[in-house]
Design an enzyme around this catalytic site. Structure first.
Site, PDB file in Angstrom:
ATOM      1  CB  CYS A 352      -0.983  -0.034   1.163  1.00  0.00           C
ATOM      2  SG  CYS A 352      -2.380   1.103   0.916  1.00  0.00           S
ATOM      3  CG  HIS A 445      -3.719  -3.459   3.386  1.00  0.00           C
ATOM      4  ND1 HIS A 445      -2.513  -3.086   3.919  1.00  0.00           N
ATOM      5  CD2 HIS A 445      -4.330  -2.300   2.991  1.00  0.00           C
ATOM      6  CE1 HIS A 445      -2.392  -1.771   3.868  1.00  0.00           C
ATOM      7  NE2 HIS A 445      -3.478  -1.274   3.290  1.00  0.00           N
TER       8      HIS A 445
END
Length: 521
Positions: A352, A445
């Site tokens: 991310c 994630h």
């Protein structure tokens, strides 16, 4: 199980609020444990936290962002997590302001003063509506408080502790961490600082993290009952490895092995060392939990360049402040160390915000409002921050294995090259991320929780690092999570007065709980 608990014919299900004498007293763990204990009894139970301040979040199937602790509590309850379980999520962007996520969607940034002096009071109706809906559709709802219910400076606008309990008329059990010391004073002081009306809802106490002979504690518990008129409903023993996903990444220790696999020796000849850069405003640091679950994988959080020297894999994790974290890496010499690693062909993984930092350029007029900033230049990626947040639950394939994850980001990545896509649809079409040499990056994630993919990735890392590490063939991360949640249920079933807890959930607030002076001013 007593039939009175069943929510049939539109009846409202029972409720209980788990408060704490302090932050980190064990509210999340106790809430999850009660949820798992009830679920094993066949009770339709749901968790609830009205307001959560956390950088550790999750995306539900309907695309709503909630705290990861509530997602884990939903897993403990064996129900699908929804936005109703955490209607207000605050994601800190600095010491003074947070992004406000309402019913799973961001609605703006507010200072702490602005939130407590205006917006918070407006949200009480939304919060109580969500709780009422959960109580309508479940037999019981176990609510988690935040911080301490005795924060008298914030009581007027409280919607997560006694404000919620008063609005919903549900009993409160207060958890205290005896490992910190002063638990009797904490129980008494917490109760005595509440108003008479709030005290009338406090039905008992739970001691958490006790070490030693419980009979030595009993005289103090009797004296506490004499002073407050309230029983202690359980003494939960200290036990390693019982924490569920923490709420706040800022509290992670930066020294030593924070998460380290010590249960089993390496499956191969050598261990694999993973260094996670503990960047400011670190978010979803639980991404590396699945690595730490592998026998022989040692995971550390680090903040100095020299701590990367012996690492086989360096991870740049997610962050709420990508540009700020990038500047921090440069200030500490970590950026140069990561660039040197890449030049030497040593593995680096960005997740991310970490993925965004590995790119060539970041255009940010949304999060930091810093404009155009150079990235580390290790991946052929250009990132532009969009006003709308991406919230998704993608699935695909990576390294020939199925993989699933979740996305929470404002940055939109344009991949302009690289050796291969990281995540694909299995038919050659890129879904996310890329690899250039030994540097990998993805917005997803939770992808490392996919067992086959995690093993394939670790094999590639070990080969690039020159380590004789072999991932164990049978590590099942989901099963380990289930075992952990069952241990939490065992903790409640074996060490709490479950009969008393059940009566509180079924019958509500007991009558005649005494007032402990002086009460709130």
């Amino acid at each position: 199980m007593n039939g009175r608990l069943k929510a049939s014919g539109g009846a409202v299900g029972g409720g209980l609020l788990v408060a704490g004498t302090t932050s980190d007293a064990g509210k999340s763990v106790v809430t999850a444990g009660i949820c798992r204990w009830l679920a094993r009894q066949g009770v339709r139970v749901a968790p609830f936290k009205a307001q959560n301040m956390s950088l550790n979040s999750f995306v539900t199937r309907e695309g709503a962002e909630i705290g990861r602790a509530q997602a884990m509590q939903a897993a403990a309850a064996r129900v699908e997590p929804t936005a109703l379980m955490n209607p207000v999520l605050l994601k800190p962007g600095s010491d003074r302001s947070s992004q406000v996520v309402l019913l799973g969607k961001p609605v703006g940034e507010l200072s702490a003063r602005g939130y407590h002096e205006g917006r918070q009071e407006q949200l009480l109706g939304t919060v109580t509506d969500c709780l009422a809906e959960l109580r309508r559709t479940h037999d019981a709802v176990i609510c988690e408080g935040a911080g301490s219910p005795a924060e008298i400076n914030l009581r007027r606008t409280d919607l997560v502790n006694m404000g919620l309990a008063r609005a919903a008329r549900i009993p409160v059990v207060v958890v205290g961490d005896i490992d910190r010391g002063g638990v009797f004073a904490s129980f008494f002081g917490t109760t005595a600082l509440l108003s008479k009306e709030d005290q009338a809802l406090v039905a008992g106490y739970l001691v958490n993290k006790f070490r030693g002979d419980v009979t030595l504690l009993e005289p103090g518990l009797e004296m506490l009952r004499g002073l407050t008129g309230r029983r202690t409903l359980g003494v939960l023993p200290f036990s390693h490895g019982l924490g569920i996903d923490e709420e706040d990444g800022l509290r992670v220790s930066l020294r030593g092995a924070v998460r380290e696999s010590v249960v089993a020796p390496p499956h191969g000849a050598q261990v694999l060392r993973v260094a996670v850069c503990a960047v400011p405003l670190m978010s979803n640091f639980t991404d590396v939990d699945a690595l730490a679950a592998e026998p022989g994988v040692v995971v550390r959080f680090v903040d100095r360049a020299e701590e990367l020297a012996d690492a086989d894999l360096v991870v740049l994790p997610g962050t709420r402040g990508t540009v700020r974290a990038l500047a921090w890496l440069r200030e500490r010499g970590l950026a140069d160390a990561v660039v040197r690693r890449a030049a030497e062909g040593r593995p680096v993984l960005g997740i991310c915000g970490g993925f965004q930092m590995l790119g060539e350029r970041i255009e940010d007029d949304v999060e930091s409002k810093a404009g155009t900033v150079d990235g580390l230049g290790l991946l052929p990626v250009r990132v532009r921050f969009a006003a709308e947040k991406t919230l998704a639950r993608p699935a695909g394939e990576a390294l020939g294995e199925p993989v699933a994850g979740y996305e929470i980001h404002h940055g939109v990545a344009e991949v302009t090259g690289g050796d291969e896509a990281f995540m694909s649809d299995g038919r050659g079409r890129s879904l996310d991320g890329c690899r250039a040499g030994s540097v990998w990056g993805t917005h997803w994630h939770g992808s490392l929780e996919s067992d086959g993919f995690r093993r394939a990735f670790l094999r590639r890392v070990a080969a690039d690092a020159g380590r004789a590490f072999v991932p164990a063939p049978d590590t099942a991360f989901a099963a380990l999570r289930e075992e952990q949640l069952d241990r939490l249920g065992d903790l409640i079933e074996e060490h709490a007065d479950t009969g008393a807890l059940l009566r509180l959930i079924e019958e509500g607030v007991p009558e005649g709980l005494p007032f402990v002076p002086p009460g709130a001013p």
